[in-house]
Scaffold this motif. Structure first.
Motif, PDB file in Angstrom:
ATOM      1  N   THR A   1       2.388   7.011   7.311  1.00 38.05           N
ATOM      2  CA  THR A   1       3.698   7.290   6.964  1.00 38.05           C
ATOM      3  C   THR A   1       4.684   7.572   8.146  1.00 38.05           C
ATOM      4  O   THR A   1       3.782   7.999   9.097  1.00 38.05           O
TER       5      THR A   1
ATOM      6  N   TRP B   1       7.488   6.962   3.871  1.00 39.02           N
ATOM      7  CA  TRP B   1       8.410   8.014   4.544  1.00 39.02           C
ATOM      8  C   TRP B   1       7.860   9.415   4.045  1.00 39.02           C
ATOM      9  O   TRP B   1       7.635   9.514   3.022  1.00 39.02           O
TER      10      TRP B   1
ATOM     11  N   SER C   1       2.320   7.519  -2.833  1.00 37.34           N
ATOM     12  CA  SER C   1       3.115   7.897  -1.572  1.00 37.34           C
ATOM     13  C   SER C   1       4.340   6.937  -1.389  1.00 37.34           C
ATOM     14  O   SER C   1       4.624   6.215  -2.231  1.00 37.34           O
TER      15      SER C   1
END
Length: 530
Positions: free
Chosen positions: A310, A262, A259
């Motif tokens: 995130t 963002w 990941s």
């Protein structure tokens, strides 16, 4: 479980002269007893603690409690008060998916702490430094960071602030207007509070440095590109967290998928819809009201939200993906100090399954790099590093932290002054972290923070040379806050960033010296795997 708790907690950072001049007189010192213990903010007076060399004011409201109908809404003004408010005790941590017992579930948490030298308020206003704690936007609290050393030795006013964590601060859902980055809005609300009230504490509202570590560093990057943060800070320091950071599977926390900090609003909202469904709030027409009725304790313990959080981009708060904004030059033109630790990945290796075997190393490489795993294995054989855990640590350090840092440095340096560091004390205190006997801790992720703050529960014990390094780091950080340049009297020269140079920060003679980040962290190789 306790070891994992400590690891996760650590990980996881438009003004005009007329506005500043107008706001500086709103809050005034009110020191009837002559001690400086009472200060009048724009919402009301606060009574703090006065020590021989410094003052502290804790649990100062900067926004209304985000509870009830204010859950998942932009921060609102706090209610004014008239009598001095007790500011001698810390606030509760924000509600979060913390794996300890008891689990923090208090949503009434939008408070900040102010630490000043005793001389603040007499003579020239002092630079202000606003700290965003780490914890991956999922965990942590401002109260864990005692700033008295930084304030007194650096002659600055330090503000440490809470902001909503995890799903409370960053849940995105199509039924929640403006959702996806309420935690960033909290930070901006704290910065606006600083602009209005810094002068009352002896600080300069026209000289504010935003700094943070890990998740807080990611937030510094976000604020650097967020339109609503324009003019709210004048320097930026990011410690162990860059705009360009991404990670492969297991790259930061074992068991976490690939990941980045963002995520697009569309994907974030899809995750939010799935989250709402787990609480029986699947109907789009009623999902918002339904979710607001769910107790904070139930939301916080959702197993799907206990990892790194995130931040949604494509929102009003964060219109662009921060690394894209940097590439296009769309960021606030303020001097920046960006840095990492020499052995960032040691902590993630320590909290992977033990013993850390060769079989596990090869499996993790496969999960992280797929068809490219054999290339990485050939470049980073265990035999060259002394153990599979040390090999994985080097992979994680270089791929996740150091080389993305270099990407940011190069993008920023073309448009604003940049100073890059690498904290390199490989014997830094371990505090509450625990490392296997066959894995030296090195300069692990978070290891530089106790050199700036006294961290609650960490119990750092410095050698004389380490204490000297801590004093010099405080000198660099606070000189940068004062002037935009870390160089100062009695400090080894620190050259601005050019191509790949950084200031290595380690104790002892010659411990502070230039280093080539690209060469030290094999960034040429990692560039071929993008």
């Amino acid at each position: 479980m306790k070891r994992n708790r400590r690891w996760v907690r650590s990980l996881l950072a438009v003004t005009a002269a007329g506005v500043l001049a107008g706001s500086a007189g709103v809050a005034q010192a009110a020191t009837g007893d002559g001690s400086g213990a009472v200060v009048r903010t724009d919402s009301g007076p606060v009574r703090g603690t006065v020590a021989p060399e410094y003052r502290t004011f804790q649990k100062v409201p900067f926004a209304a409690p985000p509870t009830g109908e204010l859950r998942w809404r932009s921060p609102q003004p706090s209610r004014p008060w008239s009598e001095p408010r007790d500011a001698t005790k810390p606030s509760s941590p924000c509600a979060q998916a913390y794996s300890g017992d008891p689990r923090p579930t208090d949503e009434d948490c939008l408070y900040l702490n102010v630490t000043t030298p005793r001389s603040a308020g007499h003579g020239r206003p002092k630079p202000v430094m606003v700290w965003l704690h780490g914890g991956g936007n999922s965990y942590g609290t401002a109260a864990d960071f005692d700033a008295q050393r930084l304030a007194t030795r650096g002659d600055v006013v330090v503000v440490t602030t809470n902001y909503r964590q995890g799903v409370f601060g960053f849940l995105a859902h199509p039924g929640l207007a403006g959702s996806g980055a309420f935690g960033l809005e909290d930070q901006q609300a704290a910065l606006r509070w600083v602009r209005r009230n810094a002068a009352a504490f002896g600080g300069d509202p026209g000289n504010v440095t935003l700094f943070g570590e890990s998740g807080g560093a990611f937030d510094v990057c976000a604020q650097l590109t967020a339109p609503g943060a324009r003019g709210l800070f004048h320097r930026a320091i990011a410690q162990s967290g860059s705009c360009a950071t991404t990670w492969p599977a297991n790259g930061i926390v074992y068991g976490q998928p690939a990941s980045s900090p963002w995520l697009s609003l569309a994907r974030s909202e899809a995750n939010g819809v799935a989250f709402a469904g787990r609480f029986g709030c699947a109907d789009p027409a009623t999902a918002a009201a339904c979710l607001r009725r769910v107790p904070a304790a139930e939301l916080a313990k959702d197993p799907e939200t206990s990892g790194l959080t995130t931040v949604a981009f494509g929102t009003r708060v964060l219109p662009e993906n921060p690394p894209d904004a940097l590439r296009q030059g769309r960021f606030h033109r303020v001097p920046v100090m960006w840095g990492t630790t020499r052995d960032e990945g040691r902590l993630s290796a320590a909290y992977s399954p033990q013993p850390f075997t060769e079989e596990q190393y090869q499996r993790m490489l496969g999960e992280a790099f797929g068809e490219q795993a054999s290339r990485v294995a050939a470049r980073y054989p265990s035999s060259a590093y002394g153990s599979p855990a040390l090999a994985w640590s080097a992979v994680a350090t270089n791929r996740v932290w150091s080389c993305p840092q270099l990407t940011d440095d190069r993008l920023l340096a073309g448009r604003t002054p940049v100073y890059t560091y690498e904290f390199a004390d490989r014997n830094a205190p371990q505090g509450y972290f625990r490392f296997p006997p066959d894995l030296p801790s090195g300069a692990f992720h978070f290891s530089e923070v106790p050199y700036l703050f006294d961290v609650v529960g960490f119990a750092a014990k410095f050698t004389p040379e380490q204490q000297r390094l801590a004093d010099r780091m405080i000198g660099y950080w606070t000189r940068f806050a004062a002037t935009g340049d870390p160089n100062g009297r009695d400090l080894p020269k620190w050259s601005p960033f050019r191509n790949s140079n950084a200031q290595s920060l380690a104790p002892g003679d010659g411990g502070i010296r230039p280093v080539d980040l690209a060469a030290e962290h094999d960034c040429g190789f990692w560039a071929t795997l993008r």
